[in-house]
Design a protein around this motif. Sequence first.
Motif, short mmCIF file in Angstrom:
data_model
loop_
_atom_site.label_atom_id
_atom_site.label_comp_id
_atom_site.label_asym_id
_atom_site.label_seq_id
_atom_site.Cartn_x
_atom_site.Cartn_y
_atom_site.Cartn_z
N ALA A 1 -9.12 1.85 -7.14
CA ALA A 1 -8.44 3.10 -7.49
C ALA A 1 -7.92 3.06 -8.92
N ALA B 1 -10.43 -3.22 8.17
CA ALA B 1 -10.40 -1.79 7.87
C ALA B 1 -10.74 -1.55 6.40
N SER B 2 -11.33 -0.40 6.11
CA SER B 2 -11.69 -0.06 4.73
C SER B 2 -10.43 0.09 3.88
N ASN B 3 -10.51 -0.37 2.65
CA ASN B 3 -9.40 -0.26 1.71
C ASN B 3 -9.57 1.02 0.90
N THR B 4 -8.77 2.03 1.19
CA THR B 4 -8.89 3.32 0.50
C THR B 4 -8.46 3.24 -0.96
N ASN B 5 -7.79 2.16 -1.35
CA ASN B 5 -7.37 1.98 -2.75
C ASN B 5 -8.30 1.05 -3.52
N TYR B 6 -9.46 0.76 -2.93
CA TYR B 6 -10.42 -0.12 -3.60
C TYR B 6 -10.83 0.47 -4.95
N GLN C 1 -12.04 -4.47 1.74
CA GLN C 1 -11.49 -4.32 3.08
C GLN C 1 -10.10 -4.93 3.16
N LYS C 2 -9.28 -4.35 4.01
CA LYS C 2 -7.96 -4.91 4.28
C LYS C 2 -8.09 -6.08 5.24
N GLU D 1 0.83 -1.20 0.00
CA GLU D 1 0.00 0.00 0.00
C GLU D 1 0.87 1.25 0.00
N GLU E 1 1.33 9.26 -5.98
CA GLU E 1 1.63 10.65 -5.63
C GLU E 1 2.68 11.25 -6.56
N ASN F 1 0.92 3.93 -3.04
CA ASN F 1 0.52 5.31 -2.80
C ASN F 1 1.62 6.29 -3.17
#
Length: 297
Positions: A287, A280-285, A275-276, A229, A237, A233
């Motif tokens: 993406a 926890a929610s996967n913010t890169n789901y 989800q990871k 991750e 960026e 990320n």
Amino acid sequence: MDISAPSLRAVFTAVKTEFNAGRSTYTPTYTRIATVVPSTTSSEDYAWLGEFSRLREWIGDRHINKMALHSYSIKNKKFEATEGIPSEYIEDDTFGVLMAKFQDMGYAAATHPDELTYACLASGWNTLCYDGQNFFDTEHDVGEGENEKLVSNMQDGALAPWYLLDTRRPLKPLIFQKRKDYQLSAKTDAGNSDHVFMADEYLYGVDARVNAGFGFWQQAFGSKAELTEANFNSAIEKMMGLKSDKGRPLGINPDLLVVGPTNRSKAKALIEAMQKEGGASNTNYQAVEVMVVPWLD
């Protein structure tokens, strides 16, 4: 079956039918990452690569962008595959048992642009692009005068590589150059063919003149670090922060993660799981889209 011009035409029709059937079983993906450029000579010059287009407010006279010329060209290469049918298979009317290999030839012709394009992508670590640096490099020269600096589009490491690409623009990260499309032909004239006379065999082959090369390095990021991750990320960026020589944001927005079989499960977990591990929610789901390519690694 007597070997004659009509019978040989019938055999070629059968070969062509099976070739096309095999070709239709595969859907290439190279056009997702490569701009297809028609070629009219032995090589094409891409000196115009280097600056992205942009509109400006029209105040006063038009501002003519000076094209920064670079020395970069792609030379077309010849590729072929040839199979033979011994004359006795035609005489005995048993050539049908050989048709599977012409289906496979068609499949090979369909997959070849993908093989060539992804091999080009994988060679980007040690192959020069338009700015004289390796396509994936830590020293791409960006900016003018006092604002000149070196920019990286890679992460170093020793693991199986993965690639992050921006494929939304008309110009893709790679170029697939096509001088002559894949064509099936036959060498079957018993009266004139030296090969038929010497080997008693009728030849059928596919050939093309094509090649793959690099477009804008800014639209690609390569990593040999672990696909995590944090590394993903960081790559996002860096790509989104790229600017032109004049200092304006390029608007790079990667949409495709390309991996080989080794990184398949990591890529799927990173991008396609909601989800990871741990809940926890996967913010890169979703993406980006994940593309698994068997010719990488």
